[in-house]
Design an enzyme around this catalytic site. Sequence first.
Site, PDB file in Angstrom:
ATOM      1  N   GLY A  54       0.815  -1.204   0.000  1.00 17.31           N
ATOM      2  CA  GLY A  54       0.000   0.000   0.000  1.00 17.31           C
ATOM      3  C   GLY A  54       0.850   1.255   0.000  1.00 17.31           C
ATOM      4  O   GLY A  54       2.035   1.230  -0.341  1.00 17.31           O
ATOM      5  N   CYS A  55       0.245   2.362   0.383  1.00 15.81           N
ATOM      6  CA  CYS A  55       0.925   3.654   0.389  1.00 15.81           C
ATOM      7  C   CYS A  55       2.211   3.594   1.195  1.00 15.81           C
ATOM      8  O   CYS A  55       2.212   3.194   2.364  1.00 15.81           O
ATOM      9  CB  CYS A  55      -0.001   4.716   0.970  1.00 15.81           C
ATOM     10  SG  CYS A  55       0.773   6.341   1.119  1.00 15.81           S
TER      11      CYS A  55
END
Length: 224
Positions: A54-55
Amino acid sequence: MKKVILLVALIFATSCQTNTKAQNEKAIAHQIPEKEVFSNEQLQDFETAYFASGCFWCVEAIFESVKGVKEVVSGYSGGKEANPTYEDVGYGRTTHAEAVEVYYDPQQISFLALVQVFFGSHDPTSLNRQGPDRGPQYRSIAFYKNENEKKVIEQYLELLESSNVYDRPIVTEVTKFDTFWKAEEYHQDFERKNPNNSYVRAVSIPRLNRFKENFREYLKEEAH
């Protein structure tokens, strides 16, 4: 019910890819916590591990809180393009994923423990998505540099699956590490430097706190 709806709206109104450089640089922290700084030469004394979940603002902050981890760098990996940029990766114009480079002391924490941190800090059953961030650039990848690391990852995966930890199949890619491209400087230590950023407040900090609650034994003393 209204509070729940407002919270969901806030989370989905923010995402790792909607923040421009100008917006990021305007995010002001009232107090930036001190961090031990290592030179490039000193970092060569440590081992490295690579993950994508993810981020990278969120992932970097999680691994930074783990004892034995000396430095975490946000960047891009898992794709074919050279010199990827945030704009290209964030908007899905490359085959890379947002990833982190973890420098750690194997005398203080093992590669297996880092793999446990990786799986325990995100949803490995979510295909091309983590939280509000969608697209293959946010896919779950456990990179390995050698056959021993590959074996560690695969054995832990088998344990998770045989123990029925998740209700859905794990979709994490187990990928041979090739090249890591460091992200632009304003992304480094983003969560630590920008606690008032809307995405950080709505997504990153809650994700970090959930990890801390479940992995207290792995935390640095100052992270408690």
